[in-house]
Motif scaffolding. Structure first.
Motif, short mmCIF file in Angstrom:
data_model
loop_
_atom_site.label_atom_id
_atom_site.label_comp_id
_atom_site.label_asym_id
_atom_site.label_seq_id
_atom_site.Cartn_x
_atom_site.Cartn_y
_atom_site.Cartn_z
N ASN A 114 0.81 -1.23 0.00
CA ASN A 114 0.00 0.00 0.00
C ASN A 114 0.84 1.28 0.00
O ASN A 114 0.44 2.29 0.58
N TYR A 115 1.98 1.23 -0.67
CA TYR A 115 2.88 2.40 -0.66
C TYR A 115 2.18 3.64 -1.23
O TYR A 115 2.18 4.71 -0.60
N GLY A 116 1.59 3.52 -2.41
CA GLY A 116 0.94 4.67 -3.03
C GLY A 116 -0.22 5.20 -2.21
O GLY A 116 -0.39 6.41 -2.05
N GLU A 120 -0.77 9.03 -0.34
CA GLU A 120 -1.96 9.87 -0.46
C GLU A 120 -2.55 10.16 0.92
O GLU A 120 -3.03 11.27 1.17
N LEU A 121 -2.53 9.17 1.81
CA LEU A 121 -3.04 9.38 3.17
C LEU A 121 -2.21 10.43 3.90
O LEU A 121 -2.76 11.30 4.59
N MET A 122 -0.88 10.36 3.77
CA MET A 122 -0.01 11.36 4.38
C MET A 122 -0.39 12.77 3.93
O MET A 122 -0.51 13.69 4.74
N ILE A 123 -0.60 12.92 2.63
CA ILE A 123 -0.91 14.23 2.07
C ILE A 123 -2.27 14.72 2.57
O ILE A 123 -2.43 15.90 2.92
N ARG A 124 -3.24 13.83 2.64
CA ARG A 124 -4.57 14.22 3.13
C ARG A 124 -4.50 14.69 4.58
O ARG A 124 -5.11 15.70 4.95
N ILE A 125 -3.75 13.96 5.42
CA ILE A 125 -3.62 14.35 6.83
C ILE A 125 -2.93 15.71 6.94
O ILE A 125 -3.36 16.59 7.70
N VAL A 138 3.10 15.02 9.99
CA VAL A 138 2.46 13.71 9.88
C VAL A 138 3.40 12.68 10.49
O VAL A 138 4.58 12.60 10.12
N LEU A 139 2.90 11.92 11.43
CA LEU A 139 3.70 10.89 12.08
C LEU A 139 3.63 9.61 11.25
O LEU A 139 2.55 9.14 10.90
N VAL A 140 4.81 9.08 10.94
CA VAL A 140 4.90 7.88 10.10
C VAL A 140 5.61 6.79 10.88
O VAL A 140 6.60 7.04 11.58
N LYS A 164 -5.35 6.77 14.17
CA LYS A 164 -5.68 6.87 12.75
C LYS A 164 -4.82 7.89 12.03
O LYS A 164 -4.74 7.90 10.81
N SER A 165 -4.20 8.80 12.79
CA SER A 165 -3.37 9.82 12.16
C SER A 165 -1.92 9.38 12.00
O SER A 165 -1.08 10.15 11.55
#
Length: 223
Positions: A114-116, A120-125, A138-140, A164-165
């Motif tokens: 699920n890399y892509g 996108e999730l990072m950018i939305r957050i 954004v915490l990864v 969730k973040s």
């Protein structure tokens, strides 16, 4: 069609010969000028191709002299694919830059689940947190193995924030490590036009593991 052809490629003007454009009969470019021309013309009667004109000069140089470009390889490669010039495509794919991108990096990222979607999730957050703020973070969480994933889940339970973040990458089965994946994330987010940096996440008091084992903070700068 006249043996001398004038082209308007995305606003850049070129003059060449019909035989040059049809040098590789199986290409899309040759097909454009085979039989009745399939292109529109501009106000001056030049054939119009709605593609980036800057890189067409490299395509034309190759058709004229078999000269493989050494600049703007990624962009020229995209144009070679569009015009379907197989010999140029193959030679570009043998270059270290394109080979590294196509074979090494993309195959590695294909093994990161699920890399892509995670990008996108990072950018939305980040965008959601950007209201009235110069930067948003954004915490990864990066986990390379199944064992790391279990430890990461345990560590997440001690985080005083919405789980969730936190965007999780991995686990993956490939030689490149966490530093390589961090670079890939930065490169791909920057390629979307964002200004980004990252650093190890500083653990809160009582955090069960060293934060740099798994957690990194990506900072998006908006202005």
């Amino acid at each position: 069609v006249s043996p001398i052809v004038e082209l308007n490629v995305g606003g850049e003007m070129y003059t060449t010969t019909l035989s040059t454009l049809k040098k590789h009969p199986g290409s899309k470019l040759a097909e454009m000028f085979t039989g009745k021309p399939k292109l529109r013309t501009d106000s001056e009667g030049r054939f119009f191709i709605d593609r980036p004109g800057t890189y067409f000069k490299y395509i034309l140089d190759y058709l004229r002299s078999n000269q493989v470009p050494t600049q703007c390889l990624q962009d020229v490669y995209k144009e070679a694919l569009f015009y379907d010039i197989e010999p140029l495509i193959k030679q570009l794919e043998d270059s270290p830059q394109i080979f590294g991108e196509l074979v090494a990096r993309k195959q590695f990222l294909a093994r990161v689940p699920n890399y892509g979607e995670n990008l996108e999730l990072m950018i939305r957050i980040a965008r959601a947190e950007a209201v009235a703020s110069r930067r948003s973070g954004v915490l990864v969480c990066l986990v390379r193995t199944q064992e790391d994933e279990l430890r990461c889940q345990d560590a997440l339970s001690s985080l005083e924030m919405d789980k969730k973040s936190v965007v999780k990458f991995g686990p993956w089965q490939a030689v490149p490590g966490i530093a390589d994946l961090l670079d890939c994330i930065r490169m791909d987010v920057e390629a979307r036009g964002y200004k980004i940096s990252f650093q190890p996440h500083v653990a809160e008091k009582g955090f069960r593991f060293k934060s740099q084992d798994y957690f990194y903070k990506f900072l998006f700068t908006w202005w």
